[in-house]
Structure formats: structure tokens, C-alpha cells
Design an enzyme around this catalytic site. Structure first.
Site, PDB file in Angstrom:
ATOM      1  N   LYS A  18       0.802  -1.197   0.000  1.00  0.00           N
ATOM      2  CA  LYS A  18       0.000   0.000   0.000  1.00  0.00           C
ATOM      3  C   LYS A  18       0.844   1.259   0.000  1.00  0.00           C
ATOM      4  O   LYS A  18       0.348   2.355  -0.239  1.00  0.00           O
ATOM      5  CB  LYS A  18      -0.867   0.035   1.286  1.00  0.00           C
ATOM      6  CG  LYS A  18      -1.743  -1.140   1.513  1.00  0.00           C
ATOM      7  CD  LYS A  18      -2.407  -0.978   2.921  1.00  0.00           C
ATOM      8  CE  LYS A  18      -2.932  -2.299   3.368  1.00  0.00           C
ATOM      9  NZ  LYS A  18      -3.215  -2.346   4.801  1.00  0.00           N
TER      10      LYS A  18
ATOM     11  N   GLU B 222       7.119   2.435  -6.614  1.00  0.00           N
ATOM     12  CA  GLU B 222       7.306   2.020  -5.211  1.00  0.00           C
ATOM     13  C   GLU B 222       7.522   3.234  -4.323  1.00  0.00           C
ATOM     14  O   GLU B 222       7.972   4.283  -4.780  1.00  0.00           O
ATOM     15  CB  GLU B 222       8.548   1.114  -5.088  1.00  0.00           C
ATOM     16  CG  GLU B 222       8.236  -0.348  -4.969  1.00  0.00           C
ATOM     17  CD  GLU B 222       7.546  -0.764  -3.676  1.00  0.00           C
ATOM     18  OE1 GLU B 222       6.942   0.083  -2.991  1.00  0.00           O
ATOM     19  OE2 GLU B 222       7.589  -1.957  -3.363  1.00  0.00           O
ATOM     20  N   ASP B 223       7.228   3.066  -3.050  1.00  0.00           N
ATOM     21  CA  ASP B 223       7.514   4.160  -2.109  1.00  0.00           C
ATOM     22  C   ASP B 223       8.951   4.112  -1.621  1.00  0.00           C
ATOM     23  O   ASP B 223       9.568   5.146  -1.418  1.00  0.00           O
ATOM     24  CB  ASP B 223       6.529   4.135  -0.929  1.00  0.00           C
ATOM     25  CG  ASP B 223       6.531   2.808  -0.196  1.00  0.00           C
ATOM     26  OD1 ASP B 223       6.741   1.769  -0.844  1.00  0.00           O
ATOM     27  OD2 ASP B 223       6.338   2.800   1.032  1.00  0.00           O
TER      28      ASP B 223
ATOM     29  N   ASP C 258      14.459  -0.783   0.150  1.00  0.00           N
ATOM     30  CA  ASP C 258      15.214  -0.978   1.392  1.00  0.00           C
ATOM     31  C   ASP C 258      16.256  -2.074   1.115  1.00  0.00           C
ATOM     32  O   ASP C 258      17.303  -1.801   0.528  1.00  0.00           O
ATOM     33  CB  ASP C 258      14.185  -1.365   2.462  1.00  0.00           C
ATOM     34  CG  ASP C 258      14.724  -1.289   3.863  1.00  0.00           C
ATOM     35  OD1 ASP C 258      15.941  -1.380   4.036  1.00  0.00           O
ATOM     36  OD2 ASP C 258      13.933  -1.142   4.811  1.00  0.00           O
TER      37      ASP C 258
ATOM     38  N   LYS D  17      16.932   3.740   0.127  1.00  0.00           N
ATOM     39  CA  LYS D  17      17.867   3.583   1.248  1.00  0.00           C
ATOM     40  C   LYS D  17      19.006   2.694   0.756  1.00  0.00           C
ATOM     41  O   LYS D  17      19.012   1.478   1.012  1.00  0.00           O
ATOM     42  CB  LYS D  17      17.158   2.877   2.410  1.00  0.00           C
ATOM     43  CG  LYS D  17      16.441   3.776   3.384  1.00  0.00           C
ATOM     44  CD  LYS D  17      15.959   2.940   4.566  1.00  0.00           C
ATOM     45  CE  LYS D  17      15.131   3.770   5.519  1.00  0.00           C
ATOM     46  NZ  LYS D  17      14.577   2.940   6.626  1.00  0.00           N
TER      47      LYS D  17
ATOM     48  N   PHE E 146      13.778   5.757  10.312  1.00  0.00           N
ATOM     49  CA  PHE E 146      12.433   5.197  10.242  1.00  0.00           C
ATOM     50  C   PHE E 146      11.479   6.277   9.736  1.00  0.00           C
ATOM     51  O   PHE E 146      11.113   7.180  10.482  1.00  0.00           O
ATOM     52  CB  PHE E 146      11.978   4.695  11.613  1.00  0.00           C
ATOM     53  CG  PHE E 146      10.895   3.666  11.508  1.00  0.00           C
ATOM     54  CD1 PHE E 146       9.746   3.911  10.754  1.00  0.00           C
ATOM     55  CD2 PHE E 146      11.034   2.426  12.122  1.00  0.00           C
ATOM     56  CE1 PHE E 146       8.756   2.961  10.628  1.00  0.00           C
ATOM     57  CE2 PHE E 146      10.038   1.473  12.004  1.00  0.00           C
ATOM     58  CZ  PHE E 146       8.904   1.741  11.254  1.00  0.00           C
ATOM     59  N   VAL E 147      11.117   6.188   8.468  1.00  0.00           N
ATOM     60  CA  VAL E 147      10.302   7.245   7.870  1.00  0.00           C
ATOM     61  C   VAL E 147       8.821   6.852   7.754  1.00  0.00           C
ATOM     62  O   VAL E 147       8.497   5.694   7.503  1.00  0.00           O
ATOM     63  CB  VAL E 147      10.838   7.671   6.478  1.00  0.00           C
ATOM     64  CG1 VAL E 147      12.022   8.600   6.631  1.00  0.00           C
ATOM     65  CG2 VAL E 147      11.201   6.479   5.615  1.00  0.00           C
TER      66      VAL E 147
HETATM   67  C1  PRP Z   1       7.695  -1.810   1.845  1.00  0.00           C
HETATM   68  C2  PRP Z   1       7.850  -1.029   0.547  1.00  0.00           C
HETATM   69  C3  PRP Z   1       8.434  -2.027  -0.396  1.00  0.00           C
HETATM   70  C4  PRP Z   1       9.273  -2.906   0.533  1.00  0.00           C
HETATM   71  C5  PRP Z   1      10.697  -2.463   0.445  1.00  0.00           C
HETATM   72  O1  PRP Z   1       6.485  -2.461   1.816  1.00  0.00           O
HETATM   73  O2  PRP Z   1       6.635  -0.528   0.091  1.00  0.00           O
HETATM   74  O3  PRP Z   1       7.444  -2.790  -1.036  1.00  0.00           O
HETATM   75  O4  PRP Z   1       8.785  -2.717   1.860  1.00  0.00           O
HETATM   76  O5  PRP Z   1      11.508  -3.273   1.215  1.00  0.00           O
HETATM   77  P1  PRP Z   1      12.623  -4.225   0.584  1.00  0.00           P
HETATM   78  O6  PRP Z   1      13.419  -3.411  -0.369  1.00  0.00           O
HETATM   79  O7  PRP Z   1      13.437  -4.635   1.804  1.00  0.00           O
HETATM   80  O8  PRP Z   1      11.943  -5.383  -0.047  1.00  0.00           O
HETATM   81  P2  PRP Z   1       5.800  -3.093   3.112  1.00  0.00           P
HETATM   82  O9  PRP Z   1       6.085  -4.565   3.139  1.00  0.00           O
HETATM   83  O10 PRP Z   1       6.178  -2.310   4.335  1.00  0.00           O
HETATM   84  O11 PRP Z   1       4.253  -2.940   2.795  1.00  0.00           O
HETATM   85  P3  PRP Z   1       3.365  -1.609   2.577  1.00  0.00           P
HETATM   86  O12 PRP Z   1       3.793  -1.020   1.240  1.00  0.00           O
HETATM   87  O13 PRP Z   1       1.964  -2.116   2.539  1.00  0.00           O
HETATM   88  O14 PRP Z   1       3.648  -0.652   3.713  1.00  0.00           O
END
Ligand code: PRP
Length: 181
Positions: free
Chosen positions: A44, A100-101, A104, A132, A153-154
């Protein structure tokens, strides 16, 4: 504008976000001239960025969404992505833009990109709001990146902690006291 009490400080203001999202969207628009890409938002976290990003595009686009997670939180990856909601559209022969947001570890996007190519996408590019880089464990790089950020932690502008704070219009740094209690 008042800042949420759980927020240590604002990292990116609404104005900074808007200006940079516009800049990136215009670059994407130019690079895809004459094409009709499928713009895939990853739920999301990307929703607010996605909604702002697509409104700066003038090319014809089709919209679609996926929701994914890794198996077992924090566990060493099995190399498999858990698809919670799949695309409605067939990606075969399509130019796909993943929105993507945040990148990581890179697990999500490295796997997703491979999956979409396996399904026959003609091209797969990644647009991310935040990167990141120092957290990277899987080889993947954004094609378009709005902001490189430190390992903080954003929250806000779609990003959550325990499903909270996604609605904040800015990107803030969450107070340690919130997640360390
Ligand atoms: C976050 C973000 C990416 C992923 C990045 O999603 O939106 O999809 O983590 O992390 P990575 O590079 O270590 O794979 P999250 O699982 O927190 O779900 P959300 O988008 O519903 O908050």
C-alpha cells in the site's frame, strides 16, 4: 502546518515532495514518448506517491496494482515473493513501470522485476520515491529515484508504522520512543 506528535522532525515537506515528484514524472514522460506503459503501483505504501506521479504524466498510461510481501517477516529470504494481490492486466509485451515508495533491502523489487520479465514484459523499469541504498542486500537499482535517504524510520506520504501515519502529507522521521516501547 502542525507536525504529528509521534514525528521527530519533517524530512521532506509537501512542497519538496511535489516539486521532485513532478520533475521525475516529467523525465519519465519524456523517456516513454510514443509508448503506452502499464504503470504498476505496489500496495500500500506507494498509493499517495502513485496518485501524485501519474497526474503529471501526459502520455497514455494504463494503471494496475499488486500487493506483495516476503515470506516471514525479517527472516532470511527464501527468494520467493508472496503475491497477495496480482495484476489484472497481462504484462506480455508491455513496457512496465513499477512505482514504489521505498527500496530498502531490495528484496521486493529484485524479485518483482524478475517475475515480470518471466511473464514476458518487454521492459520493466522502477520509479521509487525513496531509496535507502545503504540497506541494500539484493541487487536492484531504481531507474528513477526521487530521494536518497539515510537509514531512518520514515513515515507519511503513504509510508506506515503498524498501518499508522500513511495519511500524513509529508515524510517524517518517527520518534524512537514510538517503536522502542
Ligand atoms: C515496503 C515497501 C516495499 C518494501 C521495500 O512495503 O513498500 O514494497 O517494503 O523493502 P525491501 O526493499 O526490503 O523489499 P511493506 O512490506 O512495508 O508494505 P506496505 O507497502 O503495505 O507498507
Amino acid at each position: 502546518m502542525s507536525i504529528h506528535p509521534d514525528c521527530e522532525r519533517v524530512m521532506l515537506t509537501e512542497e519538496q515532495l511535489r516539486a521532485r515528484v513532478k520533475e521525475i514524472a516529467l523525465a519519465v514522460d519524456e523517456d516513454y514518448a510514443g509508448k503506452r506503459p502499464l504503470v504498476v503501483g505496489i500496495l500500500k505504501g506507494s498509493i499517495i506517491f502513485y496518485a501524485d506521479f501519474i497526474r503529471f504524466l501526459s502520455m497514455p498510461v494504463e494503471l494496475d496494482f499488486m500487493a506483495v510481501s516476503s515470506y516471514g517477516s525479517g527472516a532470511v529470504s527464501s527468494g520467493k515473493l508472496n503475491i497477495k494481490k496480482d495484476l489484472d492486466r497481462d504484462v506480455k509485451g508491455r513496457d512496465v513501470i513499477i512505482v514504489e515508495d521505498i527500496i530498502d533491502s531490495g528484496f521486493t523489487l529484485a524479485n518483482l522485476k524478475a517475475l515480470l520479465y518471466e511473464r514476458g514484459a518487454a521492459s520493466v523499469k522502477i520509479v521509487t520515491l525513496l531509496n535507502k541504498a545503504e540497506r541494500r542486500e539484493y541487487e536492484v537499482a531504481p531507474d528513477y529515484n526521487c530521494f536518497d535517504i539515510e537509514n531512518e524510520f520514515v513515515i507519511g506520504y503513504g509510508l506506515d508504522y503498524n498501518e499508522q501515519y500513511r495519511h500524513l502529507p509529508y515524510i517524517g522521521i518517527l520518534k524512537r520512543s514510538v517503536y522502542e516501547k
